[in-house]
Design a protein around this motif. Structure first.
Motif, PDB file in Angstrom:
ATOM      1  N   UNK A   1       7.154  -2.125  -7.086  1.00  0.00           N
ATOM      2  CA  UNK A   1       8.252  -1.580  -6.292  1.00  0.00           C
ATOM      3  C   UNK A   1       7.796  -0.295  -5.598  1.00  0.00           C
ATOM      4  N   UNK A   2       7.882  -0.199  -4.275  1.00  0.00           N
ATOM      5  CA  UNK A   2       7.366   0.981  -3.573  1.00  0.00           C
ATOM      6  C   UNK A   2       8.201   2.229  -3.844  1.00  0.00           C
ATOM      7  N   UNK A   3       7.569   3.396  -3.995  1.00  0.00           N
ATOM      8  CA  UNK A   3       8.323   4.645  -4.178  1.00  0.00           C
ATOM      9  C   UNK A   3       9.235   4.966  -3.005  1.00  0.00           C
TER      10      UNK A   3
ATOM     11  N   UNK B   1       9.752  13.098 -11.020  1.00  0.00           N
ATOM     12  CA  UNK B   1      10.396  11.902 -10.472  1.00  0.00           C
ATOM     13  C   UNK B   1       9.394  11.065  -9.686  1.00  0.00           C
ATOM     14  N   UNK B   2       8.596  11.718  -8.816  1.00  0.00           N
ATOM     15  CA  UNK B   2       7.571  10.987  -8.055  1.00  0.00           C
ATOM     16  C   UNK B   2       6.599  10.266  -8.994  1.00  0.00           C
ATOM     17  N   UNK B   3       6.166  10.941 -10.036  1.00  0.00           N
ATOM     18  CA  UNK B   3       5.189  10.337 -10.956  1.00  0.00           C
ATOM     19  C   UNK B   3       5.806   9.128 -11.646  1.00  0.00           C
ATOM     20  N   UNK B   4       7.087   9.218 -11.982  1.00  0.00           N
ATOM     21  CA  UNK B   4       7.782   8.085 -12.581  1.00  0.00           C
ATOM     22  C   UNK B   4       7.854   6.922 -11.604  1.00  0.00           C
ATOM     23  N   UNK B   5       8.088   7.211 -10.322  1.00  0.00           N
ATOM     24  CA  UNK B   5       8.119   6.157  -9.313  1.00  0.00           C
ATOM     25  C   UNK B   5       6.761   5.494  -9.150  1.00  0.00           C
TER      26      UNK B   5
ATOM     27  N   UNK C   1      14.013   7.126  -1.702  1.00  0.00           N
ATOM     28  CA  UNK C   1      12.906   7.540  -2.563  1.00  0.00           C
ATOM     29  C   UNK C   1      13.292   7.053  -3.956  1.00  0.00           C
ATOM     30  N   UNK C   2      12.660   5.955  -4.383  1.00  0.00           N
ATOM     31  CA  UNK C   2      13.137   5.294  -5.584  1.00  0.00           C
ATOM     32  C   UNK C   2      14.538   4.758  -5.349  1.00  0.00           C
TER      33      UNK C   2
ATOM     34  N   UNK D   1       0.875  -1.178   0.000  1.00  0.00           N
ATOM     35  CA  UNK D   1       0.000   0.000   0.000  1.00  0.00           C
ATOM     36  C   UNK D   1       0.907   1.221   0.000  1.00  0.00           C
ATOM     37  N   UNK D   2       1.359   1.621  -1.187  1.00  0.00           N
ATOM     38  CA  UNK D   2       2.483   2.559  -1.248  1.00  0.00           C
ATOM     39  C   UNK D   2       2.070   4.029  -1.323  1.00  0.00           C
TER      40      UNK D   2
END
Length: 903
Positions: free
Chosen positions: A680-682, A667-671, A705-706, A598-599
């Motif tokens: 894979x969790x961000x 970057x967050x959106x890519x994760x 973070x990633x 539940x990321x």
């Protein structure tokens, strides 16, 4: 403030009353029975083995009672093994959790490797995994490459209470010799009485994890990331409850439950997924090699190794568990996502900043707060309304005095590309004059009590009935309530917050629904308690998707959650407190939730109750800006805390944190795309990316973070220096603020001020940022990108960027997306498509590239773009930190291009 909210706040902040409200394990009858009774030896009847397409079937016999159980072992194609135990001939079906698994796992064909009178060994596929069933005492061993990795029933704690017909008199029935008067068919806690329609039906089993000394998961608890040995206190409890201002460093169950335990050692990661939605306890016992040597004859000591024993106990249902065999963390996350679903790809706005309060008082108040963000140059995307926006706590309605024109309010926000979120709880005000209540009652959509009447409990509206979301018909009806025609005053820019959905019942046992309440199909609430909020979340998400004609991604936040909730949206850690310890504990809490799939998770910025001092508020914004779900929220007994109310120094620090969040959104959106496609969790613990470094295994005050960024939020007051573990002896880490390089494999002492939070970029990575924040994500999307390339010791780096329209399902339905890969090797940075499927035409450009770790000033930098002539680029080199900045670029990310750096 409403009278009932004053009552709840005052009660839950009284420590004595608060502690009396909830059970300890010794209050729970099935837990006492299993823990106080002698172990029951079982025999696997090997001559009953049948190999089928679903695996291997065996009969299990409990010799003392002659009870027979059915054992099904199903190895699956994704390196998982499912173990199912049920009654062989039950008097009626036992509850099996539906709707959580996305599909039945595809089974492998088993073959017999060896068989004796005492054991049979089965293998499948390439033969690198095996299952060995030992007859008496029954044990099930899972072998990986001939090494026993896990043993089921190692301590002979297998427990299975078969269903019974209710006896005419139960006064003589006893749970254990220690409790001669306790009834198996009735249980009391305080003044609450629980009548068990099926009598005792609990189950339990133990697992030995060989060679493992670190286990994680089992959210939600306000505790450390690494699960603690439970011999010194309470077991971990999985039972969704409304626990205001929850106790810290506790194994007590909170708002959500994910019955997934993850174990990690240097060469393997495994998981145990216990698919059961009833009240569950988990005991964990670590045993070091030293512990074992004391109890082991000298001749056997050489073969001993550390292990961890895990004992699961549930009130009802069947034993249905899946062992995930990894072998590494990334494979395990993928295996679990294939079982229960991948994280839903959120709309981009949901990754921005959210402003919430219980409650913004009126439309004018909402507009004033919205205007305040613009006046102070602070970006945000969503403003939220709590329960007071409704007409007398009737959901799907509006307070006609304070919110007379909700459609106009939403359109005012939508003109600025912002959204409104409203709360929608599962209780429905008992009001025979209200059409929605009558419709739900007449449609049979409410939970019943044990006598078959409407179950009634107290919540925010007073006397209430609770929707039975376990019914597909009820979920469909509820989903239709979100249609624009039915939900008057709503628009497509309105999104939803499901709160109080554990469910919370103010006058119920442990402030929740009685276990003997009855759901669709005649199932007692005890069977599916932990699924209740999951089902409301599911129905709400479906309602928003249907509202848009299936074209727009929904956003729904839920307080209660279960395995599979990641398919639906976001969760948060509930009603926390404005003090430093709650800020500190939020990091391991979110990491624990993340490793169980539940990321999209976060914690209320600043603390829900009490008033944070300015330093705490700043540090909380800085931490939350580096976590997946980013929302400021507070109770109506707290002082207002919009970011500009604490003086310019505080406002500036909060502004910077939020703006940096927006700059990092590409970057967050890519994760999140990565999570959506791979599991894979961000955000994840350090051991996920540094799985062979034992120094990372218990770290829970910093995280990745990633794979590119390492964050160490400041969670202590008044500090001027913090320590940061930089893992990896061969790694190079770059301070994102100063570009200074540091070698890995060390602990760094780093000076900090109120304006800084330590973040490092890993050598060998590429991170894309927006060149500005704009006022919201819509503006941010139209800004150019900057790329930061951090070289490793070989002068190499790579990374990805994912783009789509940010709001629709076109990325899925028509492959309208762009996934590009950046790679730098031998001084040449390439931008290439990383997917043969995606086609997305956008005007997003890269305007600058910064390369960290360049050893000397280049003689030239040349740009080559597809269809254009080579050109010299403007660049600047900073010798003190080896930073090369190439500026004035105009390179479209959807085109192939490269930049050559010449020595």
């Amino acid at each position: 403030m409403a009278e009932e909210s004053q009552h709840v706040i005052s009660v839950v902040t009284d420590d004595d009353q608060y502690k009396e409200k909830f059970k300890k394990s010794h209050h729970v009858a099935f837990y006492r029975r299993q823990m106080h009774s002698p172990n029951r030896k079982h025999r696997a009847l090997l001559d009953t083995m049948v190999l089928t397409e679903r695996g291997a079937r065996f009969d299990l016999l409990e010799p003392d009672t002659q009870t027979r159980l059915l054992l099904l072992i199903s190895p699956c194609k994704n390196d998982t093994v499912r173990i199912l135990i049920d009654e062989l001939q039950p008097i009626k079906a036992r509850y099996r959790v539906p709707d959580v698994l996305t599909d039945e796992p595809q089974c492998e064909q088993l073959r017999v490797e060896t068989q004796t009178g005492d054991a049979v060994t089965l293998s499948w596929s390439s033969g690198c995994h095996q299952v060995r069933v030992r007859s008496f005492p029954f044990q099930l061993e899972i072998l990986c490459e001939d090494d026993v990795t896990l043993t089921f029933n190692a301590k002979e704690k297998l427990w299975f209470e078969t269903l019974q017909d209710r006896p005419r008199s139960t006064s003589h029935s006893s749970e254990t010799p220690e409790e001669p008067t306790a009834s198996l068919w009735k249980e009391t806690f305080r003044h609450f009485e629980d009548i068990k329609a099926n009598g005792p039906s609990s189950i339990g089993a133990d697992f030995c994890l060989h060679g493992f000394s670190h286990v994680y998961g089992l959210p939600e608890h306000a505790d450390s990331l690494q699960l603690r040995d439970t011999r010194d206190g309470e077991p971990y409890r999985l039972y969704n409850l409304d626990v205001f201002a929850y106790e810290l460093n506790s194994r007590f169950g909170l708002y959500g439950s994910v019955p997934l335990l993850v174990a990690h050692k240097l060469d393997r990661t495994v998981g145990i997924f216990w698919l059961n939605a009833s009240e569950t306890f988990v005991n964990i016992n670590y045993s070091s090699s030293e512990d074992q040597e004391e109890q082991t004859p000298p001749a056997k000591r050489r073969r001993m190794r550390p292990h961890t024993d895990v004992h699961w106990l549930s009130e009802s249902g069947v034993i249905d568990c899946v062992v995930l065999l990894g072998p590494g963390p990334q494979q395990l996350f993928s295996q679990y996502a294939q079982l229960t679903g991948h994280q839903a790809l959120p709309p981009l706005f949901a990754l921005g900043y959210h402003q919430c309060r219980w409650n913004y008082d009126s439309e004018a108040d909402v507009k004033a707060v919205d205007c305040g963000f613009d006046l102070h140059n602070i970006p945000y995307d969503v403003i939220w309304l709590d329960i007071e926006h409704t007409d007398g706590k009737r959901y799907f309605t509006w307070d006609k005095v304070h919110f007379p024109n909700p459609t106009g309010l939403q359109r005012h926000l939508e003109r600025k590309k912002r959204k409104l979120v409203i709360i929608n709880d599962p209780h429905i005000k008992f009001d025979p004059e209200w059409s929605l209540f009558c419709e739900a009652r007449d449609g049979g959509h409410f939970v019943k009590d044990r006598e078959g009447q409407l179950y009634q409990g107290s919540c925010w509206p007073g006397k209430s009935c609770y929707l039975d979301f376990s019914s597909a018909a009820t979920r469909a009806w509820y989903s239709r309530c979100f249609s624009l025609e039915k939900y008057k005053g709503s628009t497509p820019s309105l999104f939803v917050w499901n709160d109080m959905n554990e469910p919370s019942v103010f006058d119920g046992p442990e402030q929740t629904m009685p276990k003997d309440a009855v759901h669709y199909g005649g199932w007692e609430h005890r069977e599916l308690h932990n699924l209740y909020g999951f089902y409301q979340h599911m129905a709400t998400v479906e309602g928003l998707i249907t509202r848009s004609g299936g074209s727009q991604r929904p956003f729904v936040l839920s307080r209660s959650f279960f395995a599979g909730s990641q398919r639906l949206g976001a969760v948060w850690t509930g009603d926390n407190v404005a003090n430093w310890e709650y800020l500190k504990i939020s990091i391991p809490m979110l990491l624990s939730i993340s490793v169980t799939g539940v990321v999209f998770c976060g914690a209320d910025v600043g603390g829900f109750v009490k008033d944070p001092d300015p330093e705490l508020l700043v540090r909380w914004y800085q931490a939350a800006a580096l976590q997946p779900f980013f929302r400021g929220h507070s109770a109506n007994v707290t002082k207002r805390r919009e970011p500009w109310l604490f003086g310019e120094e505080v406002t500036a620090a909060i502004r910077t944190a939020i703006q940096q969040r927006y700059c990092l959104l590409p970057y967050w959106y890519t994760l999140f795309h990565k999570a959506h496609t791979t599991g894979l969790p961000p955000i994840r613990p350090l051991w996920v990316d540094f799985s062979t470094e034992q120094s990372t295994f218990a770290v829970d005050n910093q995280y990745m973070i990633g794979g590119a960024l390492l964050a160490r939020p400041v969670t202590e007051p008044g500090v001027q220096e913090v320590t940061v573990l930089l893992p990896g002896c061969a790694e190079i880490w770059y301070n994102v603020h100063s570009a200074e390089a540091h070698n890995g494999g060390r602990t760094l002492s780093l000076p900090v001020t109120l304006d800084t939070v330590p973040v490092f970029q890993r050598g060998g990575s590429v991170v894309c940022r927006s060149t500005g924040s704009g006022s919201c994500t819509d503006e941010m999307q139209r800004l150019p990108l900057s790329i930061t390339v951090a070289l490793n010791s070989q002068g190499v780096a790579e990374g990805e960027l994912y783009l789509d329209d940010g709001h629709s399902f076109s990325y899925r339905d028509s492959k309208a997306f762009c996934l590009c890969r950046f790679s730098l090797m031998s001084g040449r940075l390439l931008c290439r498509s990383a997917s043969d499927e995606g086609v997305f035409d956008c005007n997003t450009i890269v305007s600058s590239v910064t390369v960290l770790g360049v050893k000397s000033k280049p003689s030239a930098v040349t740009v080559h773009a597809s269809g254009s002539k080579d050109s010299s680029a403007v660049f600047h080199y900073t010798d003190s930190c080896g930073q090369l900045t190439v500026s004035s670029l105009n390179l479209r990310v959807v085109m192939d291009w490269d930049i050559q750096i010449t020595d």
